[in-house]
Scaffold this active site. Structure first.
Site, PDB file in Angstrom:
ATOM      1  N   SER A  51       4.168   1.185   8.034  1.00 24.22           N
ATOM      2  CA  SER A  51       3.848   2.690   7.432  1.00 24.22           C
ATOM      3  C   SER A  51       2.917   3.367   8.367  1.00 24.22           C
ATOM      4  CB  SER A  51       2.818   2.542   6.176  1.00 24.22           C
ATOM      5  OG  SER A  51       3.734   1.576   5.162  1.00 24.22           O
ATOM      6  N   ARG A  52       2.331   2.873   9.330  1.00 25.26           N
ATOM      7  CA  ARG A  52       1.564   3.330  10.155  1.00 25.26           C
ATOM      8  C   ARG A  52       2.239   4.064  11.367  1.00 25.26           C
ATOM      9  NH1 ARG A  52      -2.612  -0.495   8.796  1.00 25.26           N
ATOM     10  NH2 ARG A  52      -4.474   0.510   7.965  1.00 25.26           N
ATOM     11  N   GLN A  60     -10.520  -2.747   1.917  1.00 21.81           N
ATOM     12  CA  GLN A  60     -10.132  -3.055   2.972  1.00 21.81           C
ATOM     13  C   GLN A  60      -9.958  -2.662   4.298  1.00 21.81           C
ATOM     14  OE1 GLN A  60      -6.125  -4.257   1.230  1.00 21.81           O
ATOM     15  NE2 GLN A  60      -5.359  -3.783   3.504  1.00 21.81           N
ATOM     16  N   HIS A 117       8.907   1.127   3.522  1.00 21.37           N
ATOM     17  CA  HIS A 117      10.307   1.075   4.456  1.00 21.37           C
ATOM     18  C   HIS A 117      10.808  -0.112   4.164  1.00 21.37           C
ATOM     19  CE1 HIS A 117       7.403  -1.856   6.473  1.00 21.37           C
ATOM     20  NE2 HIS A 117       6.516  -0.929   6.456  1.00 21.37           N
ATOM     21  N   MET A 119       0.631  -1.379   0.012  1.00 15.77           N
ATOM     22  CA  MET A 119       0.219  -0.050   0.041  1.00 15.77           C
ATOM     23  C   MET A 119       0.884   1.139   0.005  1.00 15.77           C
ATOM     24  SD  MET A 119      -3.516  -0.731   2.070  1.00 15.77           S
ATOM     25  CE  MET A 119      -2.992  -0.550   3.707  1.00 15.77           C
ATOM     26  N   GLY A 137      10.973  -2.933   5.549  1.00 13.89           N
ATOM     27  CA  GLY A 137      10.077  -4.203   5.410  1.00 13.89           C
ATOM     28  C   GLY A 137       9.832  -4.639   4.047  1.00 13.89           C
ATOM     29  N   HIS A 138       9.105  -3.545   3.436  1.00  9.51           N
ATOM     30  CA  HIS A 138       8.893  -3.870   2.072  1.00  9.51           C
ATOM     31  C   HIS A 138      10.144  -4.105   1.148  1.00  9.51           C
ATOM     32  CE1 HIS A 138       5.545  -0.820   3.375  1.00  9.51           C
ATOM     33  NE2 HIS A 138       4.767  -1.932   2.823  1.00  9.51           N
TER      34      HIS A 138
HETATM   35  P1  AMP Z   1       1.343  -3.011   3.450  1.00  8.86           P
HETATM   36  O1  AMP Z   1       2.024  -2.038   2.606  1.00  8.86           O
HETATM   37  O2  AMP Z   1       1.450  -2.554   4.868  1.00  8.86           O
HETATM   38  O3  AMP Z   1      -0.039  -3.630   2.868  1.00  8.86           O
HETATM   39  O4  AMP Z   1       2.421  -4.193   3.314  1.00  8.86           O
HETATM   40  C1  AMP Z   1       2.609  -4.908   2.122  1.00  8.86           C
HETATM   41  C2  AMP Z   1       3.537  -6.105   2.594  1.00  8.86           C
HETATM   42  O5  AMP Z   1       4.807  -5.650   3.273  1.00  8.86           O
HETATM   43  C3  AMP Z   1       2.900  -6.996   3.070  1.00  8.86           C
HETATM   44  O6  AMP Z   1       3.175  -8.360   2.653  1.00  8.86           O
HETATM   45  C4  AMP Z   1       3.300  -6.820   4.604  1.00  8.86           C
HETATM   46  O7  AMP Z   1       3.157  -8.162   5.546  1.00  8.86           O
HETATM   47  C5  AMP Z   1       4.813  -6.509   4.533  1.00  8.86           C
HETATM   48  N1  AMP Z   1       5.421  -6.009   5.460  1.00  8.86           N
HETATM   49  C6  AMP Z   1       4.873  -4.725   6.193  1.00  8.86           C
HETATM   50  N2  AMP Z   1       5.786  -4.213   7.207  1.00  8.86           N
HETATM   51  C7  AMP Z   1       6.610  -5.263   6.974  1.00  8.86           C
HETATM   52  C8  AMP Z   1       7.776  -5.669   8.129  1.00  8.86           C
HETATM   53  N3  AMP Z   1       8.052  -4.938   9.116  1.00  8.86           N
HETATM   54  N4  AMP Z   1       8.632  -6.628   7.874  1.00  8.86           N
HETATM   55  C9  AMP Z   1       8.265  -7.429   6.865  1.00  8.86           C
HETATM   56  N5  AMP Z   1       7.353  -7.379   5.951  1.00  8.86           N
HETATM   57  C10 AMP Z   1       6.506  -6.217   6.042  1.00  8.86           C
END
Ligand code: AMP
Length: 283
Positions: free
Chosen positions: A186-187, A61, A34, A30, A36-37
């Site tokens: 992101s939050r 969602q 960061h 989304m 994680g992504h």
């Molecule tokens: P989001 O943008 O929050 O929908 O996340 C996109 C993808 O990145 C999803 O598969 C999340 O589980 C993954 N994700 C988000 N935060 C992390 C993190 N800290 N470590 C690993 N994957 C992450």
């Protein structure tokens, strides 16, 4: 790196890759990216010839009163980060492109979405499953990567792929954390200065739960109490759920056998954060 905003544009590029015999690893996001992504993108590069990401804040969602409108959006920065990480394509559609009319089809997950976040966010996982199904049909990746940070989501996507026979392999990547243990999200950008410190509570509570398992505690209820007590030591942290569940079914565990998923959702100020940890019972 290509930035494509239309379904037709992605499909055309996909055709070209098939002609060349190239494999695609897909990272749906989304945005507000960061580390994680980026870890997902990096792993994707090891698994396929090209990594394609999507940046789409999916309205289906978000529940009423949730943060759809104020969710952080910065496509220019996301594009820059993805390009630096070696992604080959970003799909960044508008809401109109993804949902030209209100979707009639709903995907319901009556059992898996009963638990954890699903119990507190009615319709959330139905919306996630819908958008991921659409994205899989648009991108048609060989492999797609998801983060363990959203554990329930990863379980649900794996089940979606199985039940609907999507020809894609799902790989789940460990949670990337800040130096103090806070799961990247992101939050986290919503957190005010004092709240950022309080947000450590989630990871500390999970650690307390892990210590308890390692110390011999096997009762799910007791583990929940341990984590709740640890959370309560922090001011300004309001638990939504604290759970010890089976990592496959997400059902609460009575007695921990070989492994347990510890999961927490809490409000820190007004920001809802989640985190989890799978703990293996020592042999
Ligand atoms: P989001 O943008 O929050 O929908 O996340 C996109 C993808 O990145 C999803 O598969 C999340 O589980 C993954 N994700 C988000 N935060 C992390 C993190 N800290 N470590 C690993 N994957 C992450």
């Amino acid at each position: 790196m290509l930035v494509i905003t239309t379904v037709a544009g992605v499909r055309a590029r996909r055709q070209e890759l098939w002609r060349q015999g190239l494999r695609v690893a897909f990272v749906p996001t989304m945005g507000a990216l960061h580390e994680g992504h980026l870890a997902l993108v990096r792993r994707g590069r090891e698994l396929a010839d090209e990594v394609w990401a999507s940046v789409f804040v999916n309205p289906t969602q978000f529940g009423p009163g949730e943060d759809f409108e104020r969710y952080p959006r910065n496509l220019e920065r996301d594009v820059e980060l993805l390009s630096r990480e070696g992604a080959a394509l970003v799909f960044a559609p508008s809401v109109k492109e993804m949902y030209p009319h209100p979707p009639e089809v709903r995907i319901s997950l009556p059992t898996l979405s009963q638990h954890l976040c699903g119990a507190h966010r009615p319709g959330h996982f139905s919306g996630v499953a819908l958008v991921v199904a659409k994205l899989f049909n648009i991108v048609q990746p060989e492999v797609a990567l998801f983060g363990a940070k959203d554990f329930q989501q990863a379980v649900i996507i794996q089940r979606l792929v199985e039940d609907l026979n999507f020809p894609v392999r799902i790989e789940v990547i460990p949670t990337v954390r800040e130096a103090d243990g806070l799961a990247m999200s992101s939050r986290n950008a919503y957190l005010q200065e004092g709240e950022r410190r309080q947000a450590q509570a989630l990871w500390q509570a999970l650690q307390a739960g892990r210590e308890a398992v390692l110390g011999g505690e096997r009762s799910g209820r007791e583990l929940e109490k341990v984590m709740l007590n640890a959370l309560r030591r922090h001011q300004g942290v309001y638990p939504q759920y604290v759970a010890a569940v089976d990592p496959h079914t997400l059902e609460p565990v009575d007695r921990v056998a070989d492994r347990v998923l510890l999961a927490i959702a809490a409000l820190v100020g007004t920001t809802r954060l989640i985190d989890n940890l799978v703990v293996e019972v020592p042999r």
